[in-house]
Design an enzyme around this catalytic site. Structure first.
Site, PDB file in Angstrom:
ATOM      1  CB  SER A  70     -21.537  34.013  20.105  1.00 26.46           C
ATOM      2  OG  SER A  70     -22.723  33.418  20.135  1.00 26.46           O
TER       3      SER A  70
HETATM    4  N1  SAH Z   1     -23.831  30.995  23.462  1.00 28.06           N
HETATM    5  C1  SAH Z   1     -23.413  30.065  22.490  1.00 28.06           C
HETATM    6  C2  SAH Z   1     -23.979  30.321  21.147  1.00 28.06           C
HETATM    7  C3  SAH Z   1     -24.320  28.789  20.386  1.00 28.06           C
HETATM    8  S1  SAH Z   1     -25.336  29.111  18.883  1.00 28.06           S
HETATM    9  C4  SAH Z   1     -22.204  30.207  22.513  1.00 28.06           C
HETATM   10  O1  SAH Z   1     -21.375  31.098  22.608  1.00 28.06           O
HETATM   11  O2  SAH Z   1     -21.302  29.030  22.163  1.00 28.06           O
HETATM   12  C5  SAH Z   1     -26.856  29.045  19.345  1.00 28.06           C
HETATM   13  C6  SAH Z   1     -27.105  27.669  20.114  1.00 28.06           C
HETATM   14  O3  SAH Z   1     -28.790  28.037  20.359  1.00 28.06           O
HETATM   15  C7  SAH Z   1     -26.873  26.487  19.435  1.00 28.06           C
HETATM   16  O4  SAH Z   1     -26.059  25.547  20.259  1.00 28.06           O
HETATM   17  C8  SAH Z   1     -28.477  25.844  19.282  1.00 28.06           C
HETATM   18  O5  SAH Z   1     -28.505  24.366  19.357  1.00 28.06           O
HETATM   19  C9  SAH Z   1     -29.105  26.460  20.496  1.00 28.06           C
HETATM   20  N2  SAH Z   1     -30.624  26.635  19.884  1.00 28.06           N
HETATM   21  C10 SAH Z   1     -31.177  26.959  18.844  1.00 28.06           C
HETATM   22  N3  SAH Z   1     -32.486  26.898  19.224  1.00 28.06           N
HETATM   23  C11 SAH Z   1     -32.778  26.258  20.518  1.00 28.06           C
HETATM   24  C12 SAH Z   1     -34.054  26.371  21.298  1.00 28.06           C
HETATM   25  N4  SAH Z   1     -35.196  26.258  20.783  1.00 28.06           N
HETATM   26  N5  SAH Z   1     -33.890  25.952  22.438  1.00 28.06           N
HETATM   27  C13 SAH Z   1     -32.391  25.935  22.985  1.00 28.06           C
HETATM   28  N6  SAH Z   1     -31.496  26.238  22.480  1.00 28.06           N
HETATM   29  C14 SAH Z   1     -31.255  26.388  21.109  1.00 28.06           C
END
Ligand code: SAH
Length: 222
Positions: A70
């Protein structure tokens, strides 16, 4: 702050990081604790080397598997919204991804429980969290749309992938007095929401600003 964090940061000049903080302030981030933690956390270790020179720009960046780390603004904003009513003891993060938001949270709340559906991302995040010697983070490989029922209720929930509507399971795992911050909507349009649970059956909802997150997906990837 421990010295391992500072060592990591040695690679990037104080000026570069101060510039990022100035930009976040201009965009309306006001919580000084949040700004200090963002300034002192080495974001470059959460990004592949080929892109790490862009770590202190205010942008989201690819981390593989079609996912992104993010943007610092959104991490700061969601964290600030989560902490607005006072300190949080037990926070659930859905979507560990790179682990960057996890590490920001871990420096501001007592205990972080973070779930991720893509195993290889979770494993990389785990190494980074260990490298930073943060001991108040628990990770789980699971579909976070279900939350983490046996660890709840949580006085904070932060979701970093967008469901089309607010998952019931997450509302159930929010403690009374708890706050959930999450993006809601589809690829066309999402809005950042804050939900406060004010009583057993009472939820206050605020719609805050338009955002763009990857979708919350069901199931897990090994
Ligand atoms: N907070 C993270 C954002 C990553 S993007 C950062 O700053 O790096 C969002 C993440 O949510 C991805 O890694 C994706 O695989 C995860 N995601 C999507 N759906 C999900 C679910 N149902 N359960 C757990 N993780 C999920």
């Amino acid at each position: 702050m421990n010295d391992v964090l500072f060592q990591g940061i040695g690679m990037t000049s104080r000026r570069t990081r101060d510039r990022l903080i100035a930009r976040l302030r201009e965009q309306g981030i006001e919580n000084d604790k949040v700004l200090t933690v963002v300034r002192d956390t080495p974001r470059h270790i959460f990004i592949d080397e080929a892109l790490s020179h862009r770590a202190y720009e205010d942008s989201s960046l690819p981390i593989g598997f079609n996912q992104t780390i993010s943007q610092p603004y959104i991490v700061a904003r969601m964290t600030e919204l989560l902490l607005e009513d006072g300190p949080r003891e037990k926070v659930l993060e859905v979507g560990t991804g790179s682990g960057y938001q996890t590490v920001i949270l871990a420096q501001l709340v007592d205990q972080v429980y973070s779930v991720e559906r893509i195993r290889p991302l979770q494993e990389k995040a785990r190494k980074r969290i260990q490298q930073l010697r943060l001991h108040n983070v628990m990770l789980r490989h699971t579909d976070g749309g279900m939350g983490w029922p046996d660890r709840g209720p949580f006085d904070g929930i932060l979701v970093t992938a967008a469901p089309e509507k607010v998952p019931e399971e997450l509302l159930e795992q929010l403690a009374i007095g708890g706050i959930m911050v999450l993006p809601v909507g589809d690829g066309e349009g999402q809005v950042l929401m804050r939900i406060r649970r004010t009583a057993e059956d009472e939820f206050e909802r605020e719609e805050l600003e338009p955002v763009r997150f990857v979708p919350l997906l069901a199931g897990t990837v090994r």
